[in-house]
Motif scaffolding. Structure first.
Motif, mmCIF file in Angstrom:
data_model
loop_
_atom_site.group_PDB
_atom_site.id
_atom_site.type_symbol
_atom_site.label_atom_id
_atom_site.label_comp_id
_atom_site.label_asym_id
_atom_site.label_seq_id
_atom_site.Cartn_x
_atom_site.Cartn_y
_atom_site.Cartn_z
ATOM 1 N N GLY A 197 72.838 -72.602 -3.221
ATOM 2 C CA GLY A 197 74.001 -72.402 -4.076
ATOM 3 C C GLY A 197 74.582 -73.700 -4.602
ATOM 4 N N VAL A 198 74.313 -74.820 -3.909
ATOM 5 C CA VAL A 198 74.855 -76.103 -4.367
ATOM 6 C C VAL A 198 74.334 -76.500 -5.743
ATOM 7 N N TYR A 199 73.181 -75.979 -6.139
ATOM 8 C CA TYR A 199 72.668 -76.295 -7.471
ATOM 9 C C TYR A 199 73.647 -75.853 -8.562
ATOM 10 N N LEU A 200 74.430 -74.820 -8.297
ATOM 11 C CA LEU A 200 75.405 -74.333 -9.277
ATOM 12 C C LEU A 200 76.487 -75.363 -9.569
ATOM 13 N N SER A 201 76.639 -76.345 -8.694
ATOM 14 C CA SER A 201 77.670 -77.369 -8.894
ATOM 15 C C SER A 201 77.246 -78.438 -9.892
ATOM 16 N N GLU A 202 75.985 -78.427 -10.291
ATOM 17 C CA GLU A 202 75.493 -79.424 -11.235
ATOM 18 C C GLU A 202 75.762 -78.978 -12.670
#
Length: 119
Positions: free
Chosen positions: A43-48
């Motif tokens: 889910g951290v990819y959504l922060s990019e």
């Protein structure tokens, strides 16, 4: 006011779950709840910045729009620090409003009576 944490563990690997997580987070913040989305695992990819631009599940608003609505409504977007670092992501490319935090920050929020929903 209640506290709600929505943990989102996926991104393009399961765009349906990522989208529904933000739909639920938007419903929560719109109903006056103090709401945090905690991006963890993939889910951290959504922060990019730009990553969510092409995620659009049928029957829902595009994920980028859901994320913007959530932040504009006063929701908080937290990004798991170890997960972010493990994936070699760049802090300079964070979406506006995202904050990198450790797990202790989420535990503190939960210890204040927050319910947690995971997607």
């Amino acid at each position: 006011m209640s506290k709600i944490a929505v943990s989102i563990t996926c991104a393009k690997n399961d765009p349906d779950k990522a989208t529904v997580g933000f739909v639920v987070a938007n419903a929560s913040v719109a109903s006056g709840q103090e709401t945090v989305v905690f991006l963890t695992v993939d889910g951290v990819y959504l922060s990019e910045e730009g990553y969510a631009n092409d995620i659009h599940e049928e029957g829902f608003a595009p994920l980028k729009e859901l994320m913007i609505q959530f932040l504009e409504a006063g929701g908080q977007l937290w990004v798991c620090s170890p997960c972010f670092k493990k994936r070699g992501l760049d802090e300079e490319k964070l979406v506006n409003g995202a904050k990198i935090v450790g797990g202790a920050k989420l535990i503190e929020f939960l210890s204040q009576g927050a319910a947690c929903i995971t997607y």
